[in-house]
Design an enzyme around this catalytic site. Sequence first.
Site, PDB file in Angstrom:
ATOM      1  N   TYR A  34       0.830  -1.205   0.000  1.00  0.00           N
ATOM      2  CA  TYR A  34       0.000   0.000   0.000  1.00  0.00           C
ATOM      3  C   TYR A  34       0.867   1.259   0.000  1.00  0.00           C
ATOM      4  O   TYR A  34       2.088   1.179   0.212  1.00  0.00           O
ATOM      5  CB  TYR A  34      -0.938  -0.007   1.211  1.00  0.00           C
ATOM      6  N   ARG A  53       8.143   4.168  -4.846  1.00  0.00           N
ATOM      7  CA  ARG A  53       8.189   3.238  -3.703  1.00  0.00           C
ATOM      8  C   ARG A  53       7.167   2.123  -3.870  1.00  0.00           C
ATOM      9  O   ARG A  53       7.445   0.968  -3.550  1.00  0.00           O
ATOM     10  CB  ARG A  53       7.945   3.989  -2.385  1.00  0.00           C
ATOM     11  N   ARG A 101      -7.390 -20.785  -1.394  1.00  0.00           N
ATOM     12  CA  ARG A 101      -6.336 -20.548  -0.411  1.00  0.00           C
ATOM     13  C   ARG A 101      -5.185 -21.534  -0.521  1.00  0.00           C
ATOM     14  O   ARG A 101      -5.244 -22.649  -0.009  1.00  0.00           O
ATOM     15  CB  ARG A 101      -6.903 -20.572   1.014  1.00  0.00           C
ATOM     16  N   HIS A 103      -0.745 -21.157  -0.355  1.00  0.00           N
ATOM     17  CA  HIS A 103       0.296 -20.156  -0.117  1.00  0.00           C
ATOM     18  C   HIS A 103       0.937 -19.675  -1.429  1.00  0.00           C
ATOM     19  O   HIS A 103       1.192 -18.499  -1.604  1.00  0.00           O
ATOM     20  CB  HIS A 103       1.377 -20.714   0.799  1.00  0.00           C
ATOM     21  N   LYS A 148      -0.698 -17.700  15.341  1.00  0.00           N
ATOM     22  CA  LYS A 148      -1.179 -18.130  14.026  1.00  0.00           C
ATOM     23  C   LYS A 148      -1.889 -16.956  13.367  1.00  0.00           C
ATOM     24  O   LYS A 148      -3.113 -16.928  13.232  1.00  0.00           O
ATOM     25  CB  LYS A 148      -2.109 -19.345  14.175  1.00  0.00           C
ATOM     26  N   GLU A 180      11.156 -24.145  11.196  1.00  0.00           N
ATOM     27  CA  GLU A 180       9.970 -24.848  10.702  1.00  0.00           C
ATOM     28  C   GLU A 180       9.898 -24.655   9.200  1.00  0.00           C
ATOM     29  O   GLU A 180      10.785 -24.050   8.600  1.00  0.00           O
ATOM     30  CB  GLU A 180       8.705 -24.324  11.393  1.00  0.00           C
ATOM     31  N   LEU A 205       5.400 -21.940  14.809  1.00  0.00           N
ATOM     32  CA  LEU A 205       4.004 -22.144  15.180  1.00  0.00           C
ATOM     33  C   LEU A 205       3.890 -23.480  15.909  1.00  0.00           C
ATOM     34  O   LEU A 205       4.371 -24.496  15.406  1.00  0.00           O
ATOM     35  CB  LEU A 205       3.124 -22.179  13.926  1.00  0.00           C
TER      36      LEU A 205
HETATM   37  N1  PDD Z   1      -0.420 -24.121   8.347  1.00  0.00           N
HETATM   38  N2  PDD Z   1       3.935 -23.784  10.908  1.00  0.00           N
HETATM   39  C1  PDD Z   1       3.304 -22.904  10.091  1.00  0.00           C
HETATM   40  C2  PDD Z   1       3.977 -21.608   9.756  1.00  0.00           C
HETATM   41  C3  PDD Z   1       2.032 -23.223   9.576  1.00  0.00           C
HETATM   42  O1  PDD Z   1       1.396 -22.337   8.794  1.00  0.00           O
HETATM   43  C4  PDD Z   1       1.439 -24.472   9.899  1.00  0.00           C
HETATM   44  C5  PDD Z   1       0.097 -24.891   9.392  1.00  0.00           C
HETATM   45  C6  PDD Z   1       2.133 -25.353  10.766  1.00  0.00           C
HETATM   46  C7  PDD Z   1       1.552 -26.672  11.229  1.00  0.00           C
HETATM   47  O2  PDD Z   1       0.516 -26.468  12.180  1.00  0.00           O
HETATM   48  P1  PDD Z   1      -0.692 -27.527  12.319  1.00  0.00           P
HETATM   49  O3  PDD Z   1      -0.100 -28.844  12.494  1.00  0.00           O
HETATM   50  O4  PDD Z   1      -1.466 -27.050  13.472  1.00  0.00           O
HETATM   51  O5  PDD Z   1      -1.483 -27.453  11.002  1.00  0.00           O
HETATM   52  C8  PDD Z   1       3.376 -24.967  11.243  1.00  0.00           C
HETATM   53  C9  PDD Z   1      -1.743 -24.402   7.764  1.00  0.00           C
HETATM   54  C10 PDD Z   1      -2.015 -25.844   7.488  1.00  0.00           C
HETATM   55  C11 PDD Z   1      -1.933 -23.479   6.557  1.00  0.00           C
HETATM   56  O6  PDD Z   1      -1.547 -22.328   6.715  1.00  0.00           O
HETATM   57  O7  PDD Z   1      -2.499 -23.900   5.537  1.00  0.00           O
END
Ligand code: PDD
Length: 286
Positions: A34, A53, A101, A103, A148, A180, A205
């Site tokens: 933005y 920018r 949805r 990523h 989260k 992770e 997470l």
């Molecule tokens: N994502 N780490 C991250 C950054 C995550 O986004 C996720 C899950 C996990 C695993 O957490 P869990 O076992 O509770 O699903 C770890 C979900 C599935 C998503 O964003 O689609």
Amino acid sequence: MGDDTVYLNGSFLPLSEARVSVLDRGFIFGDGVYEVIPCYGRRPFRLTEHLARLQRSLDGIRLANPLDSTAWEKLLLELIERSDARDQALYLQVTRGTASREHGFPADTPPTVFAMSNPLHPPPPQLLEQGVAAITLDDIRWRYCHIKAISLLPNVLLRQQALDAGAQEAILLREGIATEGAASNLFLVDEESSVVTPPKDNRLLPGITRDLVVELARDAGLTCLEQEITEARLRHAREIWLTSSTREILPVTRLDGAAVGDGKPGAVWRQVYRHYQQYKQQLRAG
Ligand code: PDD
């Protein structure tokens, strides 16, 4: 909130009629950028610099600029024109559009382009006479990975980088420590056949699947340690797994192009995966 005219995806319309899908990646992932541009006497302030920018921000998230400078200027001038205020703050936002949805970046999805103008008031004289108070805080942007949160732009960019490299996931390193995946938790099996996963802290997470996998591994009589995983330890792992609600337990067989262990899903993974499937089966059976 008045019903001023705003701009959305090619049209000027009243604010009350402007609608964006709940699947917009701005809403779902914070996947957008933005600008805020002041205008004095209806003239934009440093417009060239703001648009430059914006271009850098768009380049930074690998999103094509939906408009050229002339088109941006035309639309912003029209918004200024439609507002009564002499001094205004223009707000514009571009997101990666509406898609299911995932990523990774969606293919052939037009971006969402939104702009509005709000009246701009300078700081009141009292504030300038007295000055303001401030406090210092630890800069936690963004070290709260245990939350989260929906602001997943970094995760989105990292996952896409992995996809571009022909990989399914990015395993993230922070100061030499593997934390992770972009959307999954990390496990490895070491030389002693111990299962290792990083301890839960603000760097990752706390996955629900992760906790179950720890439980299942221990119930199966395996040694399961919650310990920091250095990059060297990761690269020497016999097995690497990724866990998440949607991907269950995925064995990683190649890391940065090199085979993990013998390059096939490992025996320990097979054992824990079987227990995971049994757990699912019990849930299904009630
Ligand atoms: N994502 N780490 C991250 C950054 C995550 O986004 C996720 C899950 C996990 C695993 O957490 P869990 O076992 O509770 O699903 C770890 C979900 C599935 C998503 O964003 O689609």
